[in-house]
Each structure stands twice: as structure tokens, then as C-alpha cells.
Design a protein around this motif. Structure first.
Motif, PDB file in Angstrom:
ATOM      1  N   LEU A   1       5.818   6.909   4.071  1.00 12.23           N
ATOM      2  CA  LEU A   1       5.887   7.498   2.733  1.00 12.23           C
ATOM      3  C   LEU A   1       7.036   8.496   2.649  1.00 12.23           C
ATOM      4  CD1 LEU A   1       2.091   8.122   2.003  1.00 12.23           C
ATOM      5  CD2 LEU A   1       3.580   6.441   0.919  1.00 12.23           C
ATOM      6  N   ALA A   2       7.180   9.326   3.694  1.00 12.09           N
ATOM      7  CA  ALA A   2       8.258  10.309   3.704  1.00 12.09           C
ATOM      8  C   ALA A   2       9.614   9.620   3.630  1.00 12.09           C
ATOM      9  CB  ALA A   2       8.158  11.171   4.962  1.00 12.09           C
ATOM     10  N   GLU A   3       9.779   8.536   4.369  1.00 16.41           N
ATOM     11  CA  GLU A   3      11.036   7.784   4.338  1.00 16.41           C
ATOM     12  C   GLU A   3      11.334   7.290   2.926  1.00 16.41           C
ATOM     13  OE1 GLU A   3      13.366   7.183   6.479  1.00 16.41           O
ATOM     14  OE2 GLU A   3      12.618   6.865   8.504  1.00 16.41           O
ATOM     15  N   GLU A   4      10.320   6.749   2.263  1.00 17.78           N
ATOM     16  CA  GLU A   4      10.533   6.190   0.930  1.00 17.78           C
ATOM     17  C   GLU A   4      10.841   7.270  -0.096  1.00 17.78           C
ATOM     18  OE1 GLU A   4       8.304   3.149  -2.202  1.00 17.78           O
ATOM     19  OE2 GLU A   4       7.835   3.116  -0.070  1.00 17.78           O
TER      20      GLU A   4
ATOM     21  N   ALA B   1       0.835  -1.206   0.000  1.00 15.99           N
ATOM     22  CA  ALA B   1       0.000   0.000   0.000  1.00 15.99           C
ATOM     23  C   ALA B   1       0.870   1.257   0.000  1.00 15.99           C
ATOM     24  CB  ALA B   1      -0.927  -0.006   1.215  1.00 15.99           C
ATOM     25  N   ASN B   2       1.921   1.270   0.813  1.00 13.21           N
ATOM     26  CA  ASN B   2       2.822   2.430   0.852  1.00 13.21           C
ATOM     27  C   ASN B   2       3.522   2.623  -0.489  1.00 13.21           C
ATOM     28  OD1 ASN B   2       2.227   3.032   3.529  1.00 13.21           O
ATOM     29  ND2 ASN B   2       3.928   1.825   4.342  1.00 13.21           N
ATOM     30  N   GLY B   3       3.926   1.526  -1.117  1.00 13.24           N
ATOM     31  CA  GLY B   3       4.566   1.630  -2.425  1.00 13.24           C
ATOM     32  C   GLY B   3       3.637   2.217  -3.475  1.00 13.24           C
ATOM     33  N   MET B   4       2.371   1.831  -3.428  1.00 10.26           N
ATOM     34  CA  MET B   4       1.390   2.371  -4.373  1.00 10.26           C
ATOM     35  C   MET B   4       1.220   3.877  -4.184  1.00 10.26           C
ATOM     36  SD  MET B   4      -1.480  -0.649  -4.080  1.00 10.26           S
ATOM     37  CE  MET B   4      -2.707   0.241  -5.058  1.00 10.26           C
TER      38      MET B   4
END
Length: 670
Positions: free
Chosen positions: A455-458, A417-420
């Protein structure tokens, strides 16, 4: 009985209906959530107002409706007929002739909103300059009207060639149609989308005719129910452009309600950016069904001149969004040996397995619960308990298919979900050539703050902002929106021609007059009105245009070259430039003032709980947001609870509550 004093915003989502109440006497704000009722959207809203017992005290009410959007997505709108110029009956079927599925040798196209048998033509013709080549034949029209009457069509879209330059034939056809069938709904292309581009104008007109009766019936029934409850406040509706208008005037452009709910979140993001001094924001609104990504650049939300939903193109000003099917209720599944999340959602009924309402499939919310990020006893501020056992059973089924344990499956669901969502952010920023690392991330919606830091980390972002009442921020944003009406008119010719400046000035005057009349109907006087004009231009021979904000007609040509260079890294100052379209946004300032919050603490007791973050079991502080005072710092790992949402602060990050009750989460050393 006290006089009405409450300003109320309502956002109906796929899972929850959010209600925000501002009390103008005490300058306080409160939020309320109820489960949505997808089959009857207004029912959940009315249920929430009944629970709060505030209908008679409302002085201002704004609502984000999904009636038009649902009609298009589910293909349940009014049967519509299209009447167009002879020889152009295939425009809607041909579309743009593109193939979205580039790997398919026989791609399937989504059928238009109007059936082929309901597309009719008449012998008439306007030239490109608005002169008449072939007049409308009343006898031919009379025969067509007999067909429409026999077919029982109740909504008609009229789109004649070049009618945006001369609408005489469309107006004449409407007069004859109203005379023969007085109760029929009629949508004219020159009023809905007065622009060049036959497909875009036709598609927008048909979509409007398709949803017009649905939206009108929905709003009329809602107004009646509000009246029964003693609500005397006129109903306002959020529009896709980021403004609001009265329910009465929505009938003029019902298609403008398509992105009604998400637009409230974009307005909220712009308001937060302005008040916190963060001019550049990436906003991620994660609800129960989907996630919406939007941008605020230099303090302004970004708008697009076109939207496409379910393969239906609509030419109209809309907030620029990138939406993906990744929300708290998105269902996870094993497919082709891998893990997939969404776009199918458990919605409000039955909802995620942990809701205990009969859901059996694992969702993002179930994964968050199993990893310890959500308190099962304090969901929705303790108004709803969650079933951990049901969530575990649902996730165990997925884990068995993937041959991994339950915890690994839950972590995998969140990672996907975070990747999307991260890819959605990259798509929106790369489209504009923006380096997202220089932006702050605004995470809101019921599920957004749980995913914000991940999300911020990625993405390499070092600051995450979680506003107060984050779970209902779209409804809150609606209360900060202004009355807005968008009008447009076609231009033509070269920008350096002698008559070009006179055309621009004349068109601007006409649009200002039209906008002023609409604002006056809303009760906005001249002192409270403002107008922003833009012109769509391109180098001669180009298909796509660039929108240029018009400060002065004298500098318009140079402004185009500068804007073009900003977008594409080069310009051609000596090349001829075409004037295509003028747009004007007429706004009336009525939005609520963004008030600072009373930061008095409620002293709710803290606790600790084992939380799994990045595969590591951590002892996390459990803090109630209402217990935090200004400048209080919470170092990760920590969970910050509030009635409509939960914020995750991982190790290496710290959250500080600053002005307006906003949580600012920063990476250590940043």
C-alpha cells in the motif's frame, strides 16, 4: 486466592475474537485469538476467557460489541413503532431525497427500519422557538396506546417536531405510555439526538429503538455468564466515539455501540501516534472480513458528527472511518471477464479454504499462503495449521475461469485487494484535502502487515509502522481508551448578536453539569474529569456546518472564520454567522499506561523460504519477531512471524525494531 489484577480488552471480529490481557503486577501484556461465533458473538469471547482461565482474576474488562451493528445489517432488531407529529409521518420514508445510484432510472431504496404500518401520528405542535402551538391531547394519545398494545409493539421511538427546543410533549407522551405499557422500551428524540434536522433526528431515534432491546439483552446475558465464571469486574463497552462507558449506561444510547470494535483500533492508532512522536498517521486495520481506514492528524483521531450504515443515518459522534469489504477472508471471483474481491467474506465458518473447515472459494488469505507469505505450520503461533492443497484447489477454480495459472490468480487477488484499500485511503485523505505522502502508514490487524508496504508503495509513502501485538491492536486500544460521554444541545441565532455570548456560556454550563453527572455515575471524580466543547456554525443560509473547537467564547466568531478558511481556502469575515449546535465531550482518564516492552529475545531459529513478490521468486529470511532485539535490522526480502500476524518486508525495504517493540519499515534511501 490472589486479588483481581488483570485488565482485559476483547474485540469480536467477523473471523476472530481478539483478547488482550494486561497484568498490572508484572506490567506484561499477552494476546490470545479464538475463532468468532457469528450467530452467538459472546460465545467466542467466553470460550477465549475459559481457555485462558482468567475470569476470576479480572479487575477491569472492556468489550467491543457488534450486537447493534449486526441487528441493523441483518435486519434482526426489535420491531419498533414511530410516533411523530401529524403531517410528518413520511419524513423517514422521504429521507434526503438523493439518488445514490445515479445511473439507474428506477433506483431501489433500502426500506426504513420501521414498517409504514408502524408509523403513527398525533395532533401536537411545538414552534421552532419551543413555544406550544398545539398541546398534546391525552385522549388521542390513549387511543394510540390501545393500538400499540394491540399490535404487540415492544419498542417505541418518539420524535415530535422541534422537541429538541422543548421536550415537554415527548416527556408527557412517555409518562402516558409507561403508565399503560410499563414494560415497553421508549426512546425520545430529544435525549438521543437533540438537534435540528427532522430526518436525521428521526432516523437516529428509530435506529436506537430498533437495536435497544437487542443490545440490552445481549449485554445482560453476557454479564450473567461472566458472573457465573466468577468475574467480579464491571463490564465496560467501547463506544463509537472512541471512549468507553459502563454496560449499565450503554442503555442510555445503545446506538453508540455501532462502531464499537473499529473504534478500538482508532484509539490504538492515536496512542501509537502520541507515544512514537508520529502526529500524522494513516491507519489501516485489515481483519478477516473488512478493512477500516482512519486518520490521526496532529496527534488526534478524527471524529464525525454523523454515520451512515446500511442506508441508516445516525446523528452521533463517531470515529471517522472508511470501511471496505476487503479482508483476509474476502472471497475472490471472476465477473464480467475481470477479477473481483469481496465484499462477501468466508468469515470464521467455513472460513478461507486453507482453514480446512469446508470452505471451497478462494480468498485473500489463500492467495497469501500460495505465494509463500504465510507459514502453514505457524499460523496463530502454531495453534492452527493451514491446508495448502485446499487453498490451491480453490484458487485453481478461479484461475481456470480467468484462463491464467494459479500463481497469477493469487497475485491478481492481492493486487485487487491492495488497490481497493489504496483507493479507500485516497477517499479519506482527499475528502480533507490532505497529501497522504507526508503521513506514516500504521498497518495492523491480522492481515494488515502483509499488505502494508504494498500500500505504501502504491501511495508514495516511505514509512510503515507495525506495532507489537498488531493482530489484536483493536482490543489493545480499548484498554487505552478513557471513559467518555458526549452531550449536546441546540443553539440558535446569529453569532454576532448581543445575546449570543450569553447563550453560548449558558449552554456550555448546562452541558458541563450534565457531563459531570454522567462521569460521577462512572466513578470519575472532578480531578480526573476533562471537558472539550465544540460549536457547529455556518454562514447564514448555508445547510452544512463547520465544527469549531471552542477555546474562548469571546473568540468563537473569529475561530469560525479561521476554521472555515482552513477547510475551504476562503472565508467571509463580514457575513452573518449562525450558531447551530454545541457539543461537549466529557472524559475521565482511566486508560492504561503505554509501557515499553521487555526486549529480551527468545532466540527462535531462522529459516528461508521461496516467496513470490511482484512476480519474482525470492529467497526470503523467515524471522520470528520475538527473536528480534531493539535496533535489530531486517532487510527485505523477509517474512517476520508473530502469533497473531505476519509482516512482509519486500526487497528495497528494511525493518528495524524500535521502542515499545514497534517495527518501523522504511524504504531504502528514504
Amino acid at each position: 486466592m490472589s486479588s483481581p489484577h488483570l485488565r482485559v480488552g476483547v474485540d469480536i471480529g467477523g473471523t476472530f475474537t481478539d483478547i488482550v490481557v494486561m497484568d498490572t503486577r508484572t506490567n506484561t501484556t499477552r494476546a490470545h485469538k479464538v475463532l468468532s461465533t457469528p450467530r452467538e458473538p459472546a460465545k467466542g469471547m467466553l470460550h477465549g476467557l475459559d481457555e485462558l482461565e482468567i475470569a476470576k482474576a479480572i479487575e477491569f474488562l472492556v468489550h467491543g460489541t457488534t450486537a447493534g451493528l449486526n441487528a441493523i445489517l441483518s435486519r434482526t432488531g426489535e420491531r419498533a413503532a414511530l410516533v411523530t407529529t401529524k403531517g410528518f409521518d413520511d419524513v423517514l420514508l422521504l429521507g434526503r431525497a438523493g439518488n445514490k445510484d445515479i445511473w439507474s432510472l428506477s433506483p431501489k431504496r433500502t426500506a426504513p427500519l420501521v414498517d409504514r404500518d408502524d408509523i403513527h401520528t398525533v395532533n401536537e405542535r411545538m414552534r421552532y422557538d419551543g413555544s406550544v402551538e398545539m398541546p398534546l391531547d391525552p385522549q388521542e394519545v390513549a387511543a394510540l396506546l390501545e393500538t400499540l398494545e394491540r399490535d404487540g409493539v415492544r419498542s417505541v421511538a418518539v420524535c415530535f417536531l422541534h422537541s429538541h427546543h422543548n421536550p415537554a410533549h415527548e416527556l408527557a407522551f412517555k409518562a402516558l405510555l409507561q403508565q399503560r405499557l410499563p414494560g415497553i422500551s421508549i426512546v425520545l428524540s430529544h435525549q438521543i439526538a437533540p438537534e435540528q434536522g427532522e430526518f436525521e433526528r428521526t432516523s437516529t431515534t428509530v435506529a436506537t429503538a430498533y437495536v435497544s432491546r437487542t443490545v440490552e439483552t445481549y449485554l445482560a446475558a453476557l454479564v450473567e455468564e461472566l458472573d457465573v465464571r466468577g468475574c467480579a469486574a464491571p463490564l465496560h463497552v467501547m463506544r463509537s466515539s472512541g471512549g468507553i462507558c459502563s454496560a449499565e449506561l450503554v442503555a442510555r444510547q445503545p446506538i453508540q455501540t455501532i462502531l464499537s470494535g473499529p473504534a478500538g483500533g482508532v484509539v490504538a492508532a492515536e496512542t501509537v501516534a502520541r507515544t512514537l512522536g508520529r502526529p500524522n498517521l494513516i491507519a489501516i486495520d485489515m481483519g478477516g472480513t473488512s478493512s477500516d481506514v482512519s486518520l490521526v492528524i496532529d496527534g488526534r483521531m478524527t471524529l464525525s458528527a454523523e454515520s451512515e450504515i446500511a442506508d441508516t443515518v445516525m446523528k452521533m459522534p463517531v470515529v471517522e472511518l472508511h470501511t471496505i469489504g476487503a479482508g483476509g477472508g474476502s472471497i475472490a471471483r471472476a465477473e464480467a471477464g475481470g477479477l473481483r474481491v469481496g465484499p462477501l467474506s468466508a468469515g470464521a465458518n467455513p472460513g478461507p479454504a486453507c482453514y480446512g473447515l469446508g470452505g471451497t472459494k478462494p480468498t485473500v488469505t489463500d492467495a497469501q499462503l500460495l505465494l509463500g507469505r504465510i507459514d502453514p505450520e505457524w499460523f496463530l503461533g502454531g495453534r492452527m495449521g493451514l491446508d495448502v492443497h485446499a487453498a490451491k484447489e480453490a484458487m485453481a477454480s478461479l484461475a481456470g475461469e480467468l484462463n491464467i495459472d494459479v500463481e497469477a490468480a493469487a497475485a491478481g487477488v492481492l493486487a485487487v485487494a491492495n488497490g481497493m484499500m489504496a483507493n479507500a485511503i485516497r477517499t479519506l485523505t482527499m475528502r480533507r484535502g490532505i497529501d497522504h505522502r507526508g503521513f506514516s502508514l500504521l498497518a495492523f490487524g491480522g492481515a494488515g502487515p502483509l499488505h502494508g508496504v504494498a500500500l505504501a508503495e502504491e501511495l508514495g509513502i516511505t514509512e510503515v509502522i507495525v506495532p507489537f501485538s498488531t493482530g489484536v491492536l483493536s482490543a489493545w486500544g480499548m484498554l487505552h481508551a478513557d471513559i467518555r460521554h458526549d452531550v449536546s444541545a441546540p443553539l440558535g441565532g446569529l453569532a454576532n448578536a448581543v445575546e449570543a455570548r450569553a447563550l453560548v456560556v449558558r449552554t456550555l454550563g448546562q452541558l458541563r453539569e450534565e457531563g459531570a453527572k454522567l462521569l460521577l455515575r462512572e466513578g470519575v471524580d472532578a480531578a480526573g474529569s476533562s471537558y472539550v466543547a465544540s460549536v457547529e456554525m455556518c454562514y447564514a443560509g448555508q445547510t452544512h456546518t463547520v465544527s469549531v473547537r471552542m477555546a474562548d467564547p469571546e473568540t468563537l466568531l473569529q475561530d469560525f472564520h479561521d476554521t472555515y478558511h482552513q477547510h475551504f481556502g476562503h472565508s467571509m469575515p463580514g457575513a452573518p454567522v449562525e450558531l447551530v449546535q454545541m457539543r461537549l465531550a466529557a472524559t475521565g482518564r482511566i486508560g492504561a499506561q503505554f509501557l515499553d516492552r521487555d526486549m529480551s529475545s527468545e532466540n527462535r531459529p531462522e529459516a528461508t523460504r521461496t516467496v513470490t513478490i511482484d512476480g519474482v521468486h525470492c529467497e526470503a529470511r523467515i524471522v520470528h519477531r520475538e527473536s528480534l532485539g531493539r535496533a535489530d535490522v531486517v532487510d527485505g526480502p523477509a517474512i517476520i512471524l508473530e502469533a497473531g500476524s505476519t509482516t512482509l518486508v519486500p526487497p528495497g525495504w528494511s525493518a528495524r525494531q524500535e521502542k515499545f517493540g514497534t517495527l518501523i519499515i522504511r524504504k531504502a534511501g528514504a
